[in-house]
Every structure is written in structure tokens, then in C-alpha cells.
Design a protein around this motif. Structure first.
Motif, mmCIF file in Angstrom:
data_model
loop_
_atom_site.group_PDB
_atom_site.id
_atom_site.type_symbol
_atom_site.label_atom_id
_atom_site.label_comp_id
_atom_site.label_asym_id
_atom_site.label_seq_id
_atom_site.Cartn_x
_atom_site.Cartn_y
_atom_site.Cartn_z
ATOM 1 N N ARG A 1 11.209 -10.646 22.182
ATOM 2 C CA ARG A 1 10.899 -10.236 20.812
ATOM 3 C C ARG A 1 11.870 -9.181 20.297
ATOM 4 N NH1 ARG A 1 6.350 -11.765 18.292
ATOM 5 N NH2 ARG A 1 4.922 -13.142 19.414
ATOM 6 N N LEU A 2 12.263 -8.246 21.153
ATOM 7 C CA LEU A 2 13.213 -7.215 20.734
ATOM 8 C C LEU A 2 14.587 -7.814 20.438
ATOM 9 C CD1 LEU A 2 12.260 -4.342 23.194
ATOM 10 C CD2 LEU A 2 12.046 -4.278 20.700
ATOM 11 N N ALA A 3 14.912 -8.875 21.119
ATOM 12 C CA ALA A 3 16.190 -9.545 20.875
ATOM 13 C C ALA A 3 16.166 -10.339 19.569
ATOM 14 C CB ALA A 3 16.540 -10.451 22.044
ATOM 15 N N ALA A 4 14.981 -10.895 19.236
ATOM 16 C CA ALA A 4 14.883 -11.753 18.053
ATOM 17 C C ALA A 4 14.687 -10.944 16.768
ATOM 18 C CB ALA A 4 13.732 -12.738 18.224
ATOM 19 N N LEU A 5 13.815 -9.924 16.807
ATOM 20 C CA LEU A 5 13.475 -9.107 15.632
ATOM 21 C C LEU A 5 13.231 -9.973 14.399
ATOM 22 C CD1 LEU A 5 15.849 -6.012 15.872
ATOM 23 C CD2 LEU A 5 13.471 -6.200 16.587
ATOM 24 N N ASP A 6 12.341 -10.924 14.539
ATOM 25 C CA ASP A 6 12.138 -11.933 13.507
ATOM 26 C C ASP A 6 11.115 -11.475 12.464
ATOM 27 O OD1 ASP A 6 12.086 -14.204 12.027
ATOM 28 O OD2 ASP A 6 11.024 -15.424 13.515
ATOM 29 N N LEU A 7 11.602 -11.175 11.266
ATOM 30 C CA LEU A 7 10.717 -10.843 10.145
ATOM 31 C C LEU A 7 10.669 -11.958 9.103
ATOM 32 C CD1 LEU A 7 11.487 -7.045 9.532
ATOM 33 C CD2 LEU A 7 9.253 -8.026 10.069
ATOM 34 N N SER A 8 11.249 -13.091 9.433
ATOM 35 C CA SER A 8 11.247 -14.205 8.486
ATOM 36 C C SER A 8 9.808 -14.664 8.250
ATOM 37 C CB SER A 8 12.089 -15.361 9.017
ATOM 38 O OG SER A 8 11.563 -15.846 10.244
ATOM 39 N N GLY A 9 9.498 -14.859 6.994
ATOM 40 C CA GLY A 9 8.154 -15.303 6.644
ATOM 41 C C GLY A 9 7.120 -14.196 6.628
ATOM 42 N N ALA A 10 7.520 -12.985 6.928
ATOM 43 C CA ALA A 10 6.562 -11.882 6.910
ATOM 44 C C ALA A 10 6.135 -11.587 5.474
ATOM 45 C CB ALA A 10 7.182 -10.634 7.531
ATOM 46 N N PRO A 11 4.850 -11.312 5.243
ATOM 47 C CA PRO A 11 4.408 -10.971 3.885
ATOM 48 C C PRO A 11 5.017 -9.647 3.436
ATOM 49 C CG PRO A 11 2.631 -10.641 5.480
ATOM 50 C CD PRO A 11 3.741 -11.327 6.209
ATOM 51 N N PRO A 12 5.055 -9.406 2.136
ATOM 52 C CA PRO A 12 5.685 -8.185 1.630
ATOM 53 C C PRO A 12 5.156 -6.899 2.267
ATOM 54 C CG PRO A 12 5.253 -9.671 -0.186
ATOM 55 C CD PRO A 12 4.612 -10.285 1.032
ATOM 56 N N ALA A 13 3.854 -6.813 2.512
ATOM 57 C CA ALA A 13 3.285 -5.594 3.082
ATOM 58 C C ALA A 13 3.801 -5.329 4.484
ATOM 59 C CB ALA A 13 1.762 -5.667 3.092
ATOM 60 N N VAL A 14 4.176 -6.389 5.190
ATOM 61 C CA VAL A 14 4.737 -6.237 6.537
ATOM 62 C C VAL A 14 6.224 -5.917 6.452
ATOM 63 C CG1 VAL A 14 5.301 -7.463 8.675
ATOM 64 C CG2 VAL A 14 3.010 -7.674 7.674
ATOM 65 N N ALA A 15 6.948 -6.702 5.680
ATOM 66 C CA ALA A 15 8.389 -6.482 5.567
ATOM 67 C C ALA A 15 8.708 -5.133 4.937
ATOM 68 C CB ALA A 15 9.022 -7.607 4.745
ATOM 69 N N GLY A 16 7.827 -4.650 4.045
ATOM 70 C CA GLY A 16 8.052 -3.371 3.375
ATOM 71 C C GLY A 16 7.277 -2.227 3.977
ATOM 72 N N ASP A 17 6.485 -2.495 5.016
ATOM 73 C CA ASP A 17 5.732 -1.456 5.720
ATOM 74 C C ASP A 17 4.855 -0.616 4.794
ATOM 75 O OD1 ASP A 17 6.250 -1.254 8.721
ATOM 76 O OD2 ASP A 17 8.278 -1.555 7.948
ATOM 77 N N PHE A 18 3.867 -1.272 4.198
ATOM 78 C CA PHE A 18 2.897 -0.549 3.384
ATOM 79 C C PHE A 18 1.533 -1.225 3.504
ATOM 80 C CE2 PHE A 18 4.922 -3.641 0.519
ATOM 81 C CZ PHE A 18 3.835 -4.269 -0.062
ATOM 82 N N PRO A 19 0.439 -0.535 3.174
ATOM 83 C CA PRO A 19 -0.893 -1.131 3.261
ATOM 84 C C PRO A 19 -1.022 -2.322 2.316
ATOM 85 C CG PRO A 19 -1.039 1.260 3.071
ATOM 86 C CD PRO A 19 0.388 0.894 2.794
ATOM 87 N N ASP A 20 -1.575 -3.409 2.815
ATOM 88 C CA ASP A 20 -1.592 -4.629 2.000
ATOM 89 C C ASP A 20 -2.471 -4.504 0.758
ATOM 90 O OD1 ASP A 20 -4.029 -4.688 3.286
ATOM 91 O OD2 ASP A 20 -3.682 -6.583 4.328
#
Length: 434
Positions: A109-128
Motif C-alpha cells: 500500500r505504501l508503494a501504491a499510494l492509490d487515491l484514485s476514486g477517493a471521494p473529495p472528503a478523503v482526497a482533501g482530508d476534511f470531514p465529509d
């Protein structure tokens, strides 16, 4: 302590924060008291690890596939600090005081660091639950705006022009590595070391002499946008410890009169020493004597400018206070909105004809900003909103024609880390027309 031991300590603190749902500063303080062998550099490095993990909590949990303290910290090392798998593995050896070795899944997982398809609250690190509010503020720039708000903030200072000038102070602080702030004409900026520590500015002779104050550049800019100037009668209605009061005094060149007050008398406690250190002579501190007391009653209808640095959720300061983003709740937002409406109504009573209210928050969401201004204008027909572009003309040349800073509703201006490399600040100016 070794870097590995610091990593273990940070995981321990994060576990305490999660289990007891407590503020990060409290958890870090208790850890330090229980581990007195840890020196100041160790404690600072551990705090930096904890805060970096909290900045990236959602995205780190996503890339690691779990949300436990270890997973979040490991993911944050990769996402926030750019460490590769082998560098992280070198800290996780399982040897004396070090975290257990990486599992095969953690390595993958550390090698991949895959944020593809992550919702905005995850990709932007904020409460949904804030997704709709933040989308209303930033539109299709939501994720990059919030990612910038998850970065570590620099340390900014405002040079006190009542005592010195920026280019005179610059060489005196040269050993600390200052740079000119991108926009504010009296600001200097300092970076962080690898351990996350910035210079200890409060112990310098220059600070003790009142030659500067620690203040984010965004806060410096919105104070200038209020239009405060010499010989005016000004009220700082939510003065707190006096940060903006001090800048207003400098903008007014110690002339005119500033009345500084706050609904919470305890917050005013530091202001007296700060005024004396800065050489400020045009400020009266009006401390409320009790609940319901109005210490400014004699000023009704007499004031040129009321500065309302309104109580808010502080979303715009998440770079500096990353743990608060996960502790803010919808109920707190509702309470802050009520406070904002009350303080605006209080300000309206003080302004004379032709006078102005400068409404400021360190928030980025419309419900605390444009919507509060719109609600106030609807109930106060004697006031109109000053065109934000007219307000922007008071800004330094680097910002004075930045139409992208005007909010979608066209009532105010919005600063943010992505747009202006500052904390998130909002400013709207309202004028009493009759």
C-alpha cells in the motif's frame, strides 16, 4: 530518543487522542509529563509527527486500508513527507523502542499510494459532513483547495511599524532565515526544520522590544482591508488577545481612537501587556463587567469603523490546528452562526452614517461568510455591501486586481492557502447609508 522511538511515541499519542476523543495538545502534554526523559527536541518532533498524521488522517487511512493510529501515521509519512517504502521500513524495525516491521500489505500500500476514486472528503482530508459547504465555496477547485489547507503552515510575523521598518528588522533576524511575505508589506515568513520546529521567535530581543508580532499573513491582509486610517474612531468588537487591535493601531499611526472589547473578558487579559510592548497609545480597552453588560453603550452612532473579527469554526486555520478539523461538529457551526448574527447586530448600533463594518472570519464556508452578511443586510436596510473590488483596491499590488478572490455571491473576499498562500480568511465591508 531515536527517530524510531519518536515514531512509536507518536503512535501512542494518536491512540490516546482516538480512544479519549481529546484535543491533541492535551494528549501531547500528558505524554510529555509521563515521559520526562524526552527533551524539548524530542517532544517537538513527536508533536510534528502527530499533527502531520492528523492533517492527512482521511487520505492516509484510505491508502493504508485502515484507520488505526499506526496506519494513519505510516500513510502520512508517505503522503505528507514524501518518504518512500524503504525509508519508512528503516524506522519500523521492531528493535528497541521502534515500531514493528512493515507487513507485506503495508509495503504494498505504501508503494501504491492509490487515491484514485477517493471521494473529495478523503482526497482533501476534511470531514465529509462539510462537503456541500466547502463545494459551495470552492466549486471544482474543492480538492486542491482543501489539500492546500492540509499542508503545514509557515510562521509569519508582522513588523511593528510604530517602532521599526521591515527592511531594518530583516537583517536583525537574518540568522533565523526570514523571507519577505508574498503580499503583506510589513510581513516576514519563517520555515520549519526537518523536525517541524520553527524558530522560537518569542524569546528574541526583537520580540521582547515589541518590534514584531506573530501573525499569519492572511490576518495582516484582512486588517488592512478594513480601511482603518489615521484619526478615525474605531471599535475592535471581538478583540480577544489584541492581534488585530495592534495592527489597527499601526495602520492608524497611533492617532485617532480604538476601543477594544470582547464578550469574553478573559480573552482580553493578554492585551494590556501586548499594547505596552508594542508602544500603542491610542487604544482604550473596554472590559465587560458581567453578563449582558455593554461597555460601548456611550459610543452608539459615533463610530467610523467597527471591526468584527467574528467567532467562527476556524476552518481557515486548519493548517495550524489540524486536530480541530476532526472535532468540529454541525452543532458547533450552528452556534457560531448565531454568534455571528448577534455580533453583527451589535456592531450596527455603533456605526454612524457613512461609517462601516468590516466583517472578518477565519473560515472558508459561505454559511459563516456571505450568508451571514446577506442575512444581516436583509434585516438592516440602512446598510449596503461595499463592492469587494473596491475593498480589494486597498490590498497590496500583488492582490489588488485578483477578481478570483471575490466570493461567488459577490459580497466579500476569500483568501486561502491555495490562492494566496495564507490561512483561510474572509472579509466583507458594509456601509451605513442612512
Amino acid at each position: 530518543m531515536t527517530p524510531s522511538a519518536r515514531l512509536s511515541a507518536a503512535i501512542e499519542v494518536l491512540a490516546d487522542i482516538e480512544a479519549r476523543r481529546r484535543p491533541a495538545p492535551d494528549a501531547l502534554k500528558d505524554w510529555g509529563l509521563a515521559h520526562r526523559f524526552a527533551g524539548s527536541k524530542d517532544r517537538a518532533a513527536i508533536a510534528s509527527l502527530v499533527y502531520d498524521a492528523l492533517r492527512r488522517r482521511a487520505s492516509a487511512a484510505h491508502v493504508m486500508g485502515e484507520a488505526g493510529p499506526r496506519a494513519v501515521l505510516l500513510g502520512a509519512l508517505a503522503l505528507g513527507r514524501g518518504m518512500d517504502v524503504e525509508a519508512i521500513a528503516g524506522l519500523c524495525t521492531g528493535e528497541r523502542f521502534a515500531p514493528e516491521p512493515l507487513t507485506a500489505e503495508e509495503r504494498r500500500r505504501l508503494a501504491a499510494l492509490d487515491l484514485s476514486g477517493a471521494p473529495p472528503a478523503v482526497a482533501g482530508d476534511f470531514p465529509d459532513w462539510l462537503a456541500d459547504d466547502l463545494a459551495a465555496a470552492f466549486g471544482d477547485r474543492l480538492v486542491p483547495e482543501m489539500a492546500a489547507l492540509a499542508e503545514r503552515a509557515p510562521i509569519d510575523i508582522r513588523v511593528n511599524t510604530l517602532k521599526t521598518e521591515r527592511m531594518r528588522l530583516l537583517p536583525e533576524l537574518a540568522h533565523l532565515g526570514p523571507e519577505l511575505t508574498p503580499h503583506a508589506p510589513t510581513g516576514l515568513r519563517f520555515g520549519h526544520g526537518e523536525d517541524g520546529r520553527g524558530p522560537t521567535l518569542q524569546v528574541t530581543p526583537e520580540f521582547l522590544k515589541g518590534l514584531f508580532e506573530i501573525q499569519d499573513e492572511g490576518s495582516q491582509l484582512v486588517a488592512a482591508l478594513t480601511g482603518a486610517g489615521p484619526d478615525m474612531q474605531v471599535v475592535d468588537l471581538c478583540a480577544g488577545g489584541g492581534g488585530k487591535t495592534l495592527e489597527l493601531a499601526a495602520l492608524m499611526d497611533n492617532s485617532g481612537q480604538i476601543y477594544a472589547t470582547d464578550a469574553d473578558a478573559r480573552r482580553l487579559a493578554p492585551i494590556h501587556d501586548r499594547l505596552a510592548r508594542a508602544g500603542v497609545r491610542n487604544v482604550q480597552v473596554r472590559t465587560p463587567k458581567g453578563r449582558g453588560d455593554e461597555p460601548l453603550a456611550d459610543l452608539a452612532g459615533k463610530i467610523d469603523l467597527v471591526v468584527v473579527d467574528a467567532p467562527c469554526t476556524g476552518i481557515g486555520t486548519w493548517r495550524r490546528n489540524p486536530d480541530t478539523k476532526w472535532r468540529v461538529r454541525p452543532g458547533a457551526l450552528d452556534e457560531r452562526m448565531k454568534d455571528q448574527d448577534l455580533v453583527l447586530d451589535r456592531a450596527a448600533k455603533l456605526v454612524k452614517k457613512g461609517g462601516r463594518i468590516a466583517y472578518i472570519t477565519c473560515s472558508v464556508i459561505p454559511r459563516e461568510n456571505d450568508q451571514r452578511v446577506a442575512a444581516f443586510l436583509k434585516g438592516n436596510r440602512d446598510f449596503t455591501a461595499v463592492d469587494p473590488r473596491e475593498v480589494l483596491a486597498l490590498a497590496p499590488d500583488t492582490l489588488s486586481e485578483r477578481d478570483d478572490l471575490v466570493t461567488p455571491a459577490g459580497l466579500g473576499l476569500q483568501l486561502s492557502p491555495l490562492r494566496t498562500r495564507t490561512d483561510g480568511f474572509y472579509c466583507a465591508v458594509l456601509e451605513r447609508s442612512r
